[in-house]
Every structure is written in C-alpha cells, then in structure tokens.
Design a protein around this motif. Structure first.
Motif, mmCIF file in Angstrom:
data_model
loop_
_atom_site.group_PDB
_atom_site.id
_atom_site.type_symbol
_atom_site.label_atom_id
_atom_site.label_comp_id
_atom_site.label_asym_id
_atom_site.label_seq_id
_atom_site.Cartn_x
_atom_site.Cartn_y
_atom_site.Cartn_z
ATOM 1 N N PRO A 1 10.986 -3.710 15.073
ATOM 2 C CA PRO A 1 9.779 -3.503 14.856
ATOM 3 C C PRO A 1 9.504 -1.891 14.488
ATOM 4 N N THR A 2 8.097 -1.752 14.493
ATOM 5 C CA THR A 2 7.710 -0.341 14.336
ATOM 6 C C THR A 2 8.231 0.400 15.587
ATOM 7 N N ALA A 3 8.061 1.643 15.288
ATOM 8 C CA ALA A 3 8.108 2.523 16.483
ATOM 9 C C ALA A 3 7.333 3.775 16.559
ATOM 10 N N SER A 4 7.117 4.251 17.782
ATOM 11 C CA SER A 4 6.228 5.392 17.849
ATOM 12 C C SER A 4 6.964 6.627 18.552
ATOM 13 N N LEU A 5 6.181 7.876 18.246
ATOM 14 C CA LEU A 5 7.072 9.355 18.662
ATOM 15 C C LEU A 5 6.314 9.368 20.203
ATOM 16 N N PHE A 6 7.338 9.981 20.977
ATOM 17 C CA PHE A 6 7.012 10.459 22.273
ATOM 18 C C PHE A 6 7.421 11.699 22.515
ATOM 19 N N SER A 7 7.189 12.632 23.382
ATOM 20 C CA SER A 7 7.708 13.910 23.799
ATOM 21 C C SER A 7 8.030 13.718 25.064
ATOM 22 N N ALA A 8 9.272 13.570 25.408
ATOM 23 C CA ALA A 8 9.985 13.229 27.019
ATOM 24 C C ALA A 8 10.163 14.651 27.338
ATOM 25 N N SER A 9 9.578 14.984 28.558
ATOM 26 C CA SER A 9 9.687 16.073 29.355
ATOM 27 C C SER A 9 10.532 16.052 30.571
ATOM 28 N N SER A 10 11.270 16.910 30.867
ATOM 29 C CA SER A 10 12.154 16.772 32.038
ATOM 30 C C SER A 10 12.293 18.430 32.547
ATOM 31 N N PHE A 11 12.425 18.339 33.923
ATOM 32 C CA PHE A 11 12.636 19.725 34.579
ATOM 33 C C PHE A 11 14.300 20.090 34.753
ATOM 34 N N SER A 12 14.468 21.420 34.502
ATOM 35 C CA SER A 12 15.734 21.829 34.769
ATOM 36 C C SER A 12 15.694 23.362 35.434
ATOM 37 N N TYR B 1 0.858 -1.364 0.101
ATOM 38 C CA TYR B 1 0.079 -0.207 -0.059
ATOM 39 C C TYR B 1 0.985 1.245 0.009
ATOM 40 N N THR B 2 0.268 2.495 -0.557
ATOM 41 C CA THR B 2 0.934 3.686 -0.418
ATOM 42 C C THR B 2 -0.279 4.629 -0.145
ATOM 43 N N SER B 3 0.137 5.782 0.412
ATOM 44 C CA SER B 3 -0.870 6.638 1.025
ATOM 45 C C SER B 3 -0.316 8.078 0.819
ATOM 46 N N ASN B 4 -0.891 9.014 0.726
ATOM 47 C CA ASN B 4 -0.513 10.592 0.808
ATOM 48 C C ASN B 4 -1.653 11.186 1.817
ATOM 49 N N LEU B 5 -1.038 12.321 2.440
ATOM 50 C CA LEU B 5 -1.808 13.069 3.386
ATOM 51 C C LEU B 5 -1.266 14.501 3.290
ATOM 52 N N ASN B 6 -2.328 15.374 3.275
ATOM 53 C CA ASN B 6 -2.075 16.732 3.260
ATOM 54 C C ASN B 6 -1.302 17.253 4.608
ATOM 55 N N ARG B 7 -0.937 16.521 5.480
ATOM 56 C CA ARG B 7 -0.472 17.033 6.589
ATOM 57 C C ARG B 7 0.863 16.463 6.851
ATOM 58 N N ASN B 8 1.661 16.866 7.865
ATOM 59 C CA ASN B 8 3.181 16.298 7.908
ATOM 60 C C ASN B 8 2.833 14.675 8.335
ATOM 61 N N TYR B 9 3.894 13.739 7.957
ATOM 62 C CA TYR B 9 3.516 12.488 8.208
ATOM 63 C C TYR B 9 4.029 12.209 9.824
ATOM 64 N N THR B 10 3.378 11.582 10.627
ATOM 65 C CA THR B 10 3.867 11.128 11.926
ATOM 66 C C THR B 10 3.690 9.686 11.863
ATOM 67 N N ASN B 11 3.702 8.802 10.791
ATOM 68 C CA ASN B 11 3.669 7.586 10.849
ATOM 69 C C ASN B 11 4.048 7.085 9.307
ATOM 70 N N SER B 12 4.125 5.800 9.055
ATOM 71 C CA SER B 12 4.581 5.334 7.863
ATOM 72 C C SER B 12 3.538 5.678 6.913
ATOM 73 N N ASN B 13 4.019 5.645 5.637
ATOM 74 C CA ASN B 13 3.037 5.878 4.548
ATOM 75 C C ASN B 13 3.037 4.972 3.541
#
Length: 285
Positions: free
Chosen positions: A234-245, A158-170
């Motif tokens: 395997p596939t991977a997922s995006l995360f936002s890791a927050s820390s205090f400084s 399969y192949t796909s197009n999206l009108n937004r930034n890709y955050t996953n495989s296309n």
C-alpha cells in the motif's frame, strides 16, 4: 459565535459560434465574523474560459480560475500557538483539456497549472500559512474503452511538478475493469504510486490491487465479497516519532502503511417500513 456571509454573483454563457462557447462568471463574498480568531474580510473569485467542439468526436475546453478557501474550524483550533490567525488560501488555476471519442474509445488529456498563496500547512506544532507561493503543474491522461454497455476498462496516468520538496508521490495511475453479467456486478483495480524520499525516509512504489463482486439474489437482497490491498504493497505516510532520553527529546522520521490487506464480506437487505413509508436497509459485514 456569529458569522454572516454576503455574496453577489454574475454569470454569462455566450455562444460566439455554434461550436464555440465563451463562459465567464464573477462572485464577491463579504465575511462578517464575531467572536472568532478571524478578521472580517472580502474575497472575490472569477472564472473565464471557452468550450470548442470542432467535430462531433473532438472537443476542447480551457479555463482560468481565481478562487479561495477560507480557514476551517480545524485550521483555527490547531494553528501554531504563535499565530493569531490563519489566513485565507488564494488559488489561481489554469487548465486546458482535450477529449477524443471514437467508437467505443474515449481519450482525455488534461494539463493544469496552479499557484497558491497562504497555503495552510500542518506542521508538528500546528497549522501555519506558507509564506512562499506554492506552484504545481501536471498532466493527466485518461483512456476508457467500452466492450459493451455492461463492461468497460479505464486507464489513467498522471505526473506533476511542485516547487517544494516532495512529501508525497508525484507520479501514478490506475487500471480499472468494471462489468456486469446477469445479476452479478464485478470489478478489479490496480492503483500505482511512485517511490520518493523525504527527510531520509525512503517510500517504496505502491501497488494497490483490489477486486470484488456483488451478487443480487433478489432486487432487495445482495451479497458482496471484496479484497483490498491484495499485494500488500500500500501507500505509506510520513510521521515524526518522538521519544524522551537523558539528553532530551529525540525525533525520528518514519513511514507507516496507510492500510492493511483486507477481505470483506457483506450482506445488504433493503426493506420497507410501512409506518414511515420509506425504505430502510440492513448492512452486515
């Protein structure tokens, strides 16, 4: 809390010719809600299309669908605190599909185009409705070959197009083999998804190799062995890791593997409970 849904639907399947069917339906839903962070609303959905079979081995079908997905309790409970509610997602979906079947082979090609209004998107601060219309389209190829009644191979791409930034495989696909020999069922599959980059994080191509078999000692007792993610890619997922400084809250985008390499062994025993006259089973892994 109380919610009532009133629905009305009509549907028609008209045979224009022996090999051409016209299909249509229309449905209207009225939501009455009380004590929820949602307003009363009325939504309609419909589907129109055709199925055409020019020969015994070739077929086509095409549909245009207008539908919707109401917000779930999860959407509402975890919405952005600045929002009073989450709107209903509205979908417009068009697809055309062709199927060619010759002997032991079957080829399926499906083209689709989707437009979504008020798409519910999970941000770091909760769910929001995306203001711009989300548009996506793509094509799916499926091929299947049967060696005999117990053994077959399936190939997908399969192949796909999206009108937004890709955050996953296309792009991606899979190769699967499934079979049976006497009292043994076996399978193997290789699932591929392409690499992509988002917010400065590079996600590599994934190759998920799985294989296994089940041995049926008796009709009610079986033993299974299965290996998952054997290539450890395997596939991977995006995360936002927050820390205090000392300067405040820092956020770093990272990727984490969706699953680990595993080998599983299980025993399944099916037995009858006479008191209740129904089957039960014990599964040990």
């Amino acid at each position: 809390d109380d919610e009532k849904i009133y629905s009305f639907m009509i549907q028609e399947d008209y045979e224009l010719f022996d090999n051409l069917h016209l299909i249509g339906n229309y449905k209207i839903d009225k939501y009455h809600r009380a004590g929820q962070d949602l307003d009363d609303e009325t939504q309609s959905l419909y589907r129109v299309g055709a199925i055409y079979l020019p020969t015994d081995y070739l077929g086509f079908k095409s549909f245009y669908t207008k539908s919707y997905i109401p917000p779930t309790f999860y959407n509402i409970d975890f919405k952005d605190k600045k929002l009073s509610t989450i709107n209903t997602q509205k979908y417009k979906y068009y697809n055309i599909e062709g199927v060619l079947s010759l002997g032991n082979s079957k080829l399926n090609i499906d083209y689709y185009k989707v437009k979504i209004d008020d798409f519910a998107y999970l941000t770091p601060v909760g769910f929001i409705n995306i203001q711009d219309q989300v548009k996506t389209s793509g094509i799916i190829f499926d091929y299947e070959y049967k060696f005999d009644k117990n053994n077959k191979v399936k190939l997908n791409y399969y192949t796909s197009n999206l009108n937004r930034n890709y955050t996953n495989s296309n792009r991606g696909g899979y190769l699967k083999y499934m079979g049976k020999y006497q009292n043994i069922d076996y399978f193997t599959s290789l699932i591929y998804k392409n690499a992509y980059e988002y917010l400065g994080v590079d996600i590599d191509d994934s190759y998920n190799l799985n294989l296994g078999f089940t041995y049926y000692h008796t009709k009610n007792l079986s033993f299974s062995l299965k290996g998952e993610n054997l290539l450890n890619k395997p596939t991977a997922s995006l995360f936002s890791a927050s820390s205090f400084s000392l300067s405040g809250l820092n956020s770093e985008n990272i990727s984490l593997d969706d699953y680990e390499r595993k080998v599983l062994f299980s025993i399944r025993w099916l037995f009858w409970l006479k008191k209740y006259s129904q089957p039960s089973f014990l599964l040990v892994s």
